[in-house]
Design a protein around this motif. Sequence first.
Motif, mmCIF file in Angstrom:
data_model
loop_
_atom_site.group_PDB
_atom_site.id
_atom_site.type_symbol
_atom_site.label_atom_id
_atom_site.label_comp_id
_atom_site.label_asym_id
_atom_site.label_seq_id
_atom_site.Cartn_x
_atom_site.Cartn_y
_atom_site.Cartn_z
ATOM 1 N N GLY A 57 -22.365 83.570 -21.190
ATOM 2 C CA GLY A 57 -22.080 84.775 -20.422
ATOM 3 C C GLY A 57 -23.163 85.811 -20.571
ATOM 4 N N GLU A 172 -8.746 89.791 -23.476
ATOM 5 C CA GLU A 172 -8.237 89.874 -22.108
ATOM 6 C C GLU A 172 -7.787 88.486 -21.710
ATOM 7 N N VAL A 177 -13.378 89.941 -25.078
ATOM 8 C CA VAL A 177 -14.246 90.582 -24.091
ATOM 9 C C VAL A 177 -15.021 91.747 -24.690
ATOM 10 N N SER A 178 -14.657 92.167 -25.902
ATOM 11 C CA SER A 178 -15.365 93.249 -26.567
ATOM 12 C C SER A 178 -15.260 93.063 -28.071
ATOM 13 N N VAL A 192 -20.024 94.182 -25.379
ATOM 14 C CA VAL A 192 -19.091 93.881 -24.290
ATOM 15 C C VAL A 192 -19.559 92.592 -23.613
ATOM 16 N N ARG A 194 -19.199 89.672 -20.557
ATOM 17 C CA ARG A 194 -18.747 89.564 -19.170
ATOM 18 C C ARG A 194 -19.314 88.292 -18.549
ATOM 19 N N ASP A 195 -18.797 87.960 -17.353
ATOM 20 C CA ASP A 195 -19.232 86.759 -16.619
ATOM 21 C C ASP A 195 -19.159 85.521 -17.514
#
Length: 221
Positions: A57, A172, A177-178, A192, A194-195
Motif C-alpha cells: 500500500g 477499519e 489503517v493508522s 497512516v 491507504r490503498d
Amino acid sequence: MWVRHCLAMPVFLIVAVLLAAFSVTRAAGQEGSAEAEDNGPVAGLTHYFEAVETLAGAFRQTTRDETGEVIEEASGHFVIARPQRFVWDYRTPWEQLIVSDGEKLWVHDVALEQVVVRPLEEALGVGAAQLLSGDLSRLEENFSLTAGGEDVVILRPTDPAWDFQRVQLELEEGIPVSITVEDGLGQRVEVVLRDLTLNPDLSPGRFQFEPPAGADVMQGS
C-alpha cells in the motif's frame, strides 16, 4: 554511522515489524491469549494477523516532537511479507529506500548515493527485535495488548527501558489503517496506511537489494 535523514528510526521500524510480527507467531501454530479471543478490536487485529501474509500500500508519515509540533512529514509506498521482510520506499520529502531481506537492513539515500547495511536485529533495537521473535509466549510476557476504544488497540512493553513506550493501532473493518508510536522522549510518529492490498503475490526477489553502481556502501554501527 547512519545516512542523512533516517526518518525517525528506530521508531519507524516498529511500524514495519508490527505489520508482520504477529503473523509470524500465528503461523507457528500457537493459540491466542484469552484476551485476544474476546470480542473487540484486539480480536479483530488477531484475525487480521492470522489471515494476512503479505501486504502492500501507500503511507503518510508524520513525526511530532514533545510539544506536538510537526518536525517531519514523509510519504511513499511499502510492501511487507512475513517473516521479517519489508520495503519502505520514501518519495517525499526526499528519496530513500529501506529494505529488509529478513537478515539484513539496507538504507539507501538516493540523493547522497549512500547505502548503510546492518544486521536486522541490531538495527531494530530491543523492542522491535522482540516483536520479531515469533514466540507468542514471550510476546505476551513482554507486552500488554488492550482495547483503547471501539477500533483501537494499544500495545505497551512491560520493560520501560525498551525503544518505545506505547503503540496505538487504529483499525477499519479489522485492518490496521493508522499506527502511532511513542518513544520515551516524547517523540510521536504516526503512519497512516491507504490503498491497501491484502496478500498480494510478491516475488522473493522483491526483498533483495543490490547497491547501485557508484554508491558508497557503509557498515552501520
